[in-house]
Each structure stands twice: as C-alpha cells, then as structure tokens.
Motif scaffolding. Structure first.
Motif, PDB file in Angstrom:
ATOM      1  N   SER A   1      36.720  18.743 -40.624  1.00 57.36           N
ATOM      2  CA  SER A   1      35.312  19.156 -40.653  1.00 57.36           C
ATOM      3  C   SER A   1      34.709  19.179 -39.250  1.00 57.36           C
ATOM      4  O   SER A   1      33.887  20.038 -38.929  1.00 57.36           O
ATOM      5  CB  SER A   1      34.501  18.221 -41.556  1.00 57.36           C
ATOM      6  OG  SER A   1      34.474  16.901 -41.022  1.00 57.36           O
ATOM      7  N   GLY A   2      35.138  18.242 -38.398  1.00 58.75           N
ATOM      8  CA  GLY A   2      34.648  18.226 -37.028  1.00 58.75           C
ATOM      9  C   GLY A   2      35.122  19.435 -36.236  1.00 58.75           C
ATOM     10  O   GLY A   2      34.338  20.075 -35.527  1.00 58.75           O
TER      11      GLY A   2
ATOM     12  N   SER B   1      22.310  18.841 -29.049  1.00 57.06           N
ATOM     13  CA  SER B   1      22.341  19.983 -29.954  1.00 57.06           C
ATOM     14  C   SER B   1      23.121  19.712 -31.238  1.00 57.06           C
ATOM     15  O   SER B   1      23.091  20.530 -32.156  1.00 57.06           O
ATOM     16  CB  SER B   1      22.961  21.188 -29.244  1.00 57.06           C
ATOM     17  OG  SER B   1      22.286  21.485 -28.049  1.00 57.06           O
ATOM     18  N   THR B   2      23.823  18.584 -31.289  1.00 55.73           N
ATOM     19  CA  THR B   2      24.703  18.282 -32.419  1.00 55.73           C
ATOM     20  C   THR B   2      23.943  17.573 -33.533  1.00 55.73           C
ATOM     21  O   THR B   2      23.106  16.707 -33.272  1.00 55.73           O
ATOM     22  CB  THR B   2      25.876  17.392 -31.957  1.00 55.73           C
ATOM     23  OG1 THR B   2      26.588  18.058 -30.925  1.00 55.73           O
ATOM     24  CG2 THR B   2      26.831  17.118 -33.106  1.00 55.73           C
ATOM     25  N   LYS B   3      24.247  17.930 -34.760  1.00 54.54           N
ATOM     26  CA  LYS B   3      23.667  17.227 -35.902  1.00 54.54           C
ATOM     27  C   LYS B   3      24.116  15.767 -35.892  1.00 54.54           C
ATOM     28  O   LYS B   3      25.244  15.459 -35.509  1.00 54.54           O
ATOM     29  CB  LYS B   3      24.088  17.896 -37.208  1.00 54.54           C
ATOM     30  CG  LYS B   3      23.535  19.300 -37.391  1.00 54.54           C
ATOM     31  CD  LYS B   3      23.998  19.897 -38.716  1.00 54.54           C
ATOM     32  CE  LYS B   3      23.453  21.307 -38.894  1.00 54.54           C
ATOM     33  NZ  LYS B   3      23.919  21.919 -40.161  1.00 54.54           N
ATOM     34  N   GLU B   4      23.248  14.885 -36.354  1.00 53.24           N
ATOM     35  CA  GLU B   4      23.506  13.450 -36.238  1.00 53.24           C
ATOM     36  C   GLU B   4      24.810  13.033 -36.913  1.00 53.24           C
ATOM     37  O   GLU B   4      25.559  12.212 -36.380  1.00 53.24           O
ATOM     38  CB  GLU B   4      22.332  12.668 -36.834  1.00 53.24           C
ATOM     39  CG  GLU B   4      22.438  11.160 -36.645  1.00 53.24           C
ATOM     40  CD  GLU B   4      21.219  10.428 -37.160  1.00 53.24           C
ATOM     41  OE1 GLU B   4      21.239   9.182 -37.160  1.00 53.24           O
ATOM     42  OE2 GLU B   4      20.247  11.100 -37.560  1.00 53.24           O
ATOM     43  N   GLN B   5      25.094  13.594 -38.062  1.00 51.58           N
ATOM     44  CA  GLN B   5      26.287  13.165 -38.796  1.00 51.58           C
ATOM     45  C   GLN B   5      27.583  13.620 -38.134  1.00 51.58           C
ATOM     46  O   GLN B   5      28.668  13.173 -38.520  1.00 51.58           O
ATOM     47  CB  GLN B   5      26.242  13.681 -40.242  1.00 51.58           C
ATOM     48  CG  GLN B   5      26.260  15.189 -40.405  1.00 51.58           C
ATOM     49  CD  GLN B   5      24.873  15.783 -40.470  1.00 51.58           C
ATOM     50  OE1 GLN B   5      23.933  15.256 -39.862  1.00 51.58           O
ATOM     51  NE2 GLN B   5      24.708  16.861 -41.221  1.00 51.58           N
TER      52      GLN B   5
ATOM     53  N   ARG C   1      32.302  12.746 -34.447  1.00 52.53           N
ATOM     54  CA  ARG C   1      33.418  13.687 -34.507  1.00 52.53           C
ATOM     55  C   ARG C   1      33.428  14.650 -33.322  1.00 52.53           C
ATOM     56  O   ARG C   1      34.483  14.946 -32.756  1.00 52.53           O
ATOM     57  CB  ARG C   1      33.364  14.477 -35.826  1.00 52.53           C
ATOM     58  CG  ARG C   1      33.996  13.732 -36.997  1.00 52.53           C
ATOM     59  CD  ARG C   1      33.674  14.367 -38.331  1.00 52.53           C
ATOM     60  NE  ARG C   1      32.374  13.933 -38.818  1.00 52.53           N
ATOM     61  CZ  ARG C   1      31.909  14.190 -40.037  1.00 52.53           C
ATOM     62  NH1 ARG C   1      32.645  14.899 -40.874  1.00 52.53           N
ATOM     63  NH2 ARG C   1      30.734  13.754 -40.421  1.00 52.53           N
ATOM     64  N   THR C   2      32.255  15.128 -32.919  1.00 49.29           N
ATOM     65  CA  THR C   2      32.215  16.032 -31.773  1.00 49.29           C
ATOM     66  C   THR C   2      32.585  15.299 -30.481  1.00 49.29           C
ATOM     67  O   THR C   2      33.217  15.885 -29.594  1.00 49.29           O
ATOM     68  CB  THR C   2      30.819  16.666 -31.613  1.00 49.29           C
ATOM     69  OG1 THR C   2      29.814  15.632 -31.577  1.00 49.29           O
ATOM     70  CG2 THR C   2      30.520  17.608 -32.764  1.00 49.29           C
TER      71      THR C   2
END
Length: 232
Positions: free
Chosen positions: A34-35, A159-163, A167-168
């Motif tokens: 998913s990441g 810019s990344t969603k918290e969840q 993973r990013t």
C-alpha cells in the motif's frame, strides 16, 4: 554518561498522549504494498523521491571517491583530502543557516537552482579544475545535496497523509540507500576502466536528469502550495 542522563531526564518530562483510534490490522507485506502504491501512483511523490535519491547518490558517491580524486587527479596529500572533506561538510552546515532565507526568494524555483548549481560543481570536478575551483565545488556539492534532501523531505512529509507517514519514510530510505548500493559498484567499475574523472562525468549526467525533473516539479500546483507554506 552525563549526556545520556540528561537525555533520559528530558524524555521523562515529555507528556504521554494516548490516541484511541480504530486501526485495521494489516500484514507487513500489505502495508508495504500500500505504501508503494501510494507513492508510485502519484507523479508528485515519485518526482520528490527520485530527486532525493539523486541527492543521496551524488552525496555519497562524491565522498566515496574524493580520496581517489585527490590522489590520482590532484596528486596531492592526505592533508588536502582532509581539508576538502571538511569543506564538503561545511557546505551541509550552511544549509541550516541560509536555506530558509533563500527559500523565501526562490520559492518553487529552488530545486532547479540547486540541481543547476550541483551540475556546475560536478562538471568542475570532471574537467580536472584547479584546487581552488575544486574546493569551491566541494562546498557547493555539500550544500546542494543537503539542501535537496532535507527540504524535499520536509515537503514530502508535509504533503503526505498522516496514516502513510511511516510507510513513505521507509520507502524514501529504501530508495535513497538502495540507489547508492546499486550505483556505487557500477561507478566503481567505470572508474577502474576509465579513470576517476569518469565518476564525476556520470554524476554530472545524473544531476542533469535532476534538472529535468525539477522543471516538471516546479509546475506542480501541490508543490507550489507546499513551498509557499514553508517560506512563511
């Protein structure tokens, strides 16, 4: 022991915040997939990741071959190598001092300026320049590679969603270190065959790719909005 004791005491003073959120249990493989899907299906994130990997490769490869460059090309002593290594590190330190101020003026142009300066510095090493220009190039490479990696990492996290933060971050480190592991032996092989100067010709070409990606990135609306927040 004193710094350790102080660190433990400071950690003990931090408030404990508990968050009760329903979480779906996922396997490590599913989280990893998913990441990767989150990052690689978004051109904006993909461009940021590639630019950071380019900065990482150039940073480590330059340091790795700097000693051989000093001995083979400049035909100088270990004192010169140590001085250039010091200057290289000073370039990274200067990022913390001037980066914020420069960002206010360059705004979303800063990746192009950074990769452009980086290309010039690498090319100066490739053409066997004078010691003075080599020293200037070393501080420029140290500055630009650190500038690219730290600022783009902050922009990506913002810019990344918290969840997806964890993973990013893992994917970013995987690409950064993986690119160094994959390219270093290849660069070393060409250096063995053609000479040390070929290393910086290869890095110059990689930096030119970074310029092309930066031109595309600066036109991205999300990137422009994020940089605008940071410059304030």
């Amino acid at each position: 022991l004193v710094p350790i004791a102080i660190s433990i005491w400071l950690l003990s003073t931090l408030p404990i915040v508990t968050r009760l959120e329903p979480q779906q249990k996922q396997t490590v493989i599913k989280e990893l997939i998913s990441g990767f899907h989150y990052c690689f299906t978004n051109n904006y994130f993909l461009q940021l990741l590639v630019l950071m990997a380019i900065g990482q490769v150039i940073y480590h490869t330059t340091l790795g071959f700097l000693a051989a460059y000093v001995y083979d090309i400049l035909q100088s002593t270990a004192i010169v190598y140590g001085s250039l290594h010091l200057i290289f590190s000073i370039g990274g330190i200067l990022v913390g001092i001037f980066s914020g101020r420069i960002m206010k003026y360059l705004k979303n142009w800063f990746p192009i300026v950074a990769t452009g300066m980086l290309t010039f510095c690498l090319f100066s090493l490739a053409i066997q320049a004078s010691l003075t220009l080599v020293a200037i190039s070393c501080i420029g490479i140290g500055y630009c590679t650190t500038w690219i990696r730290t600022n783009l990492q902050a922009i990506q996290q913002s810019s990344t969603k918290e969840q997806f933060h964890g993973r990013t971050a893992s994917i970013r480190m995987f690409l950064n270190q993986g690119s160094v592991v994959c390219l270093s032996p290849i660069v070393g092989y060409f250096a063995q065959q053609q000479g040390i100067h070929i290393v910086f010709i290869i890095l110059t070409c990689i930096s030119i790719v970074g310029i092309a990606i930066s031109i595309i990135l600066m036109k991205n609306t999300q990137f422009t909005l994020t940089v605008h927040k940071f410059k304030n």
